[in-house]
Scaffold this motif. Structure first.
Motif, PDB file in Angstrom:
ATOM      1  N   ILE A 178      -2.656  -8.337  -6.752  1.00  0.00           N
ATOM      2  CA  ILE A 178      -2.228  -8.516  -5.361  1.00  0.00           C
ATOM      3  C   ILE A 178      -3.454  -8.799  -4.493  1.00  0.00           C
ATOM      4  O   ILE A 178      -3.465  -9.710  -3.688  1.00  0.00           O
ATOM      5  N   LYS A 179      -4.491  -8.023  -4.752  1.00  0.00           N
ATOM      6  CA  LYS A 179      -5.712  -8.141  -3.969  1.00  0.00           C
ATOM      7  C   LYS A 179      -6.286  -9.556  -4.065  1.00  0.00           C
ATOM      8  O   LYS A 179      -6.744 -10.120  -3.086  1.00  0.00           O
ATOM      9  N   CYS A 228     -15.438  -2.131   1.400  1.00  0.00           N
ATOM     10  CA  CYS A 228     -14.348  -3.080   1.663  1.00  0.00           C
ATOM     11  C   CYS A 228     -14.730  -4.227   2.608  1.00  0.00           C
ATOM     12  O   CYS A 228     -14.335  -5.375   2.344  1.00  0.00           O
ATOM     13  N   LYS A 237       0.827  -1.202   0.000  1.00  0.00           N
ATOM     14  CA  LYS A 237       0.000   0.000   0.000  1.00  0.00           C
ATOM     15  C   LYS A 237       0.866   1.259   0.000  1.00  0.00           C
ATOM     16  O   LYS A 237       0.576   2.221  -0.690  1.00  0.00           O
ATOM     17  N   SER A 258      -4.731 -12.412  -4.510  1.00  0.00           N
ATOM     18  CA  SER A 258      -4.023 -13.399  -3.694  1.00  0.00           C
ATOM     19  C   SER A 258      -4.282 -13.148  -2.208  1.00  0.00           C
ATOM     20  O   SER A 258      -4.392 -14.079  -1.413  1.00  0.00           O
ATOM     21  N   VAL A 259      -4.412 -11.881  -1.851  1.00  0.00           N
ATOM     22  CA  VAL A 259      -4.757 -11.560  -0.461  1.00  0.00           C
ATOM     23  C   VAL A 259      -6.122 -12.147  -0.120  1.00  0.00           C
ATOM     24  O   VAL A 259      -6.322 -12.758   0.928  1.00  0.00           O
ATOM     25  N   GLU A 300     -15.863  -7.400   1.025  1.00  0.00           N
ATOM     26  CA  GLU A 300     -14.933  -8.222   0.240  1.00  0.00           C
ATOM     27  C   GLU A 300     -14.144  -9.209   1.083  1.00  0.00           C
ATOM     28  O   GLU A 300     -13.565 -10.155   0.559  1.00  0.00           O
ATOM     29  N   MET A 309      -0.041   1.316 -16.269  1.00  0.00           N
ATOM     30  CA  MET A 309      -1.139   1.447 -15.306  1.00  0.00           C
ATOM     31  C   MET A 309      -0.909   0.595 -14.051  1.00  0.00           C
ATOM     32  O   MET A 309      -0.784  -0.621 -14.106  1.00  0.00           O
ATOM     33  N   ASP A 310      -0.932   1.226 -12.924  1.00  0.00           N
ATOM     34  CA  ASP A 310      -0.787   0.537 -11.651  1.00  0.00           C
ATOM     35  C   ASP A 310      -2.012  -0.300 -11.269  1.00  0.00           C
ATOM     36  O   ASP A 310      -1.903  -1.259 -10.520  1.00  0.00           O
ATOM     37  N   ASN A 311      -3.183   0.078 -11.808  1.00  0.00           N
ATOM     38  CA  ASN A 311      -4.440  -0.538 -11.370  1.00  0.00           C
ATOM     39  C   ASN A 311      -4.423  -2.057 -11.465  1.00  0.00           C
ATOM     40  O   ASN A 311      -4.844  -2.752 -10.569  1.00  0.00           O
ATOM     41  N   VAL A 334     -13.464   6.156   4.424  1.00  0.00           N
ATOM     42  CA  VAL A 334     -12.130   5.637   4.774  1.00  0.00           C
ATOM     43  C   VAL A 334     -11.162   5.766   3.590  1.00  0.00           C
ATOM     44  O   VAL A 334     -10.302   6.641   3.549  1.00  0.00           O
ATOM     45  N   ASN A 354      -6.011 -16.050   0.250  1.00  0.00           N
ATOM     46  CA  ASN A 354      -5.448 -16.436   1.550  1.00  0.00           C
ATOM     47  C   ASN A 354      -6.452 -16.182   2.665  1.00  0.00           C
ATOM     48  O   ASN A 354      -6.600 -16.980   3.592  1.00  0.00           O
ATOM     49  N   ARG A 377      -1.952  -4.157 -11.482  1.00  0.00           N
ATOM     50  CA  ARG A 377      -1.089  -4.780 -10.478  1.00  0.00           C
ATOM     51  C   ARG A 377      -1.791  -4.817  -9.115  1.00  0.00           C
ATOM     52  O   ARG A 377      -1.744  -5.816  -8.415  1.00  0.00           O
ATOM     53  N   ILE A 378      -2.454  -3.749  -8.750  1.00  0.00           N
ATOM     54  CA  ILE A 378      -3.146  -3.703  -7.456  1.00  0.00           C
ATOM     55  C   ILE A 378      -4.175  -4.829  -7.363  1.00  0.00           C
ATOM     56  O   ILE A 378      -4.257  -5.532  -6.377  1.00  0.00           O
ATOM     57  N   MET A 396      -6.839   0.732   8.518  1.00  0.00           N
ATOM     58  CA  MET A 396      -7.434  -0.206   7.555  1.00  0.00           C
ATOM     59  C   MET A 396      -8.950  -0.024   7.533  1.00  0.00           C
ATOM     60  O   MET A 396      -9.579   0.211   8.549  1.00  0.00           O
ATOM     61  N   CYS A 397      -9.496  -0.235   6.334  1.00  0.00           N
ATOM     62  CA  CYS A 397     -10.907   0.074   6.079  1.00  0.00           C
ATOM     63  C   CYS A 397     -11.822  -1.115   6.315  1.00  0.00           C
ATOM     64  O   CYS A 397     -13.011  -1.050   6.024  1.00  0.00           O
TER      65      CYS A 397
END
Lengths: 222, 222
Positions: free
Chosen positions: B9-10, B127, A10, B12-13, B130, B1-3, A126, B16, B5-6, B94-95
């Motif tokens: 990551i999300k 959030c 982040k 795999s998070v 999710e 674009m970073d989007n 948030v 888990n 990649r974000i 954190m949200c």
């Protein structure tokens, strides 16, 4: 613990975003276009506030609206009825807009012919506070139905905004909302915050808010 | 674009987290403890709903409360006055809560002597929907002040909850809230959703909600 790893990712995302946001802000300034980022909880009255603000200013300013939403276009349809250029940004499940998404919206709406673009962010106190969109300034709405303790619970949002609209004051007598207390909490976090009690439903308080906004836009585009 | 990649990551998070949540839910079931995850926008009345629910059930169930907040303890202090075991979870900006954070809270509060633990999540309609916390079931509150279009705008939240409390019905005559419309929108996303119009302020509708909750807890712990 996965938590630590999430926060590191982040941080780098936020650093990259800050750089993009600064560049976008400079570009808007050069284009003489003012971008207002409007944030709030779900249901605090963002769309009605946008519509009433447009009605007050559209004879003197060329206005456009970017409506961000996760998955609908109900707000954009309402705002488009004012006659100003309106586009819908779908975040695809994302809880906020960042500078890259905002820039895509600006390319779509076109900045050349607009003095003021209002960005209605995703309803969320948030995450949108963490991501600089590149806007010229930030405004938030708190409705009196939400309670006066919100600055204690969402401090970053109250810290990063230039103005706070306290909406739904027409219903004030039905809620235990302490105006002095919310002002004290907000000013402790952000001494320069401008606070406007309003009713987007009745128009109460809008003259003072619109005057503040007119001056703010003039600062950016002149 | 970073989007892009974000989002990767999300994913795999989230994968888990789902695994951790399933393990936590199984552990709670084995411990005969029911965990209710309560979500809503800021200011929709989560804390008052928790307090009134405790008052209705604390003679028959051993209850504990975990109050999640970004940066305050105002809610935990109010809930603790009911006399039930209450702890504050700070998310550190954190949200949402995930299953790992929830598990830390459960270790702290202790599940052995509790039948029902109420988790008051961070005020946010995006959030928290999710991230599976590992709760036995999910409940959300929508206050009538927020408007009946919210299922269109935050569809995932309305999809993943077992019950929807429509709060602040004591103020219904001051707001243009269409109960039939919100029910139709919510049931289109989630046909099995149980809907309870209530007022946490006056107690209206609480008997039906508490009866549903009692049955749900019994299903988990017996």
């Amino acid at each position: 613990m996965d938590n630590v790893r999430i926060i590191e990712i982040k941080k780098s995302v936020l650093d990259n975003n800050d750089k993009a946001a600064h560049e976008l802000r400079a570009k808007l300034k050069a284009d003489r276009t003012c971008l207002m980022n409007l944030m709030s909880s779900p249901g605090s009255g963002k769309t009605m506030t946008v519509i009433r603000t447009i009605n007050a200013l559209q004879d003197e300013l060329k206005i456009g609206v970017m409506e961000a939403d996760i998955d609908s276009d109900v707000d954009a349809l309402k705002v488009a009825q004012t006659g100003v250029k309106t586009i819908q940004l779908h975040t695809g499940g994302m809880c906020h807009l960042d500078a890259y998404m905002t820039e895509q919206g600006l390319i779509e709406i076109g900045t050349q012919d607009l003095d003021l673009i209002i960005l209605e962010n995703v309803g969320n106190l948030v995450c949108p506070a963490e991501f600089d969109t590149g806007a010229s300034f930030n405004v938030m709405i708190l409705s009196i139905c939400e309670g006066h303790d919100k600055p204690l619970k969402y401090p970053l949002m109250f810290t990063i905004v230039d103005a706070l609209l306290i909406n739904k004051i027409d219903c004030a007598k039905h809620f235990d909302f302490d105006f002095e207390q919310v002002e004290a909490y907000a000013k402790r976090l952000n001494p320069d915050i401008a606070i406007f009690p309003v009713s987007a439903k009745t128009g109460q308080g809008f003259d003072v808010w619109v005057e503040w906004l007119r001056n703010k836009v003039t600062d950016v585009i002149r």
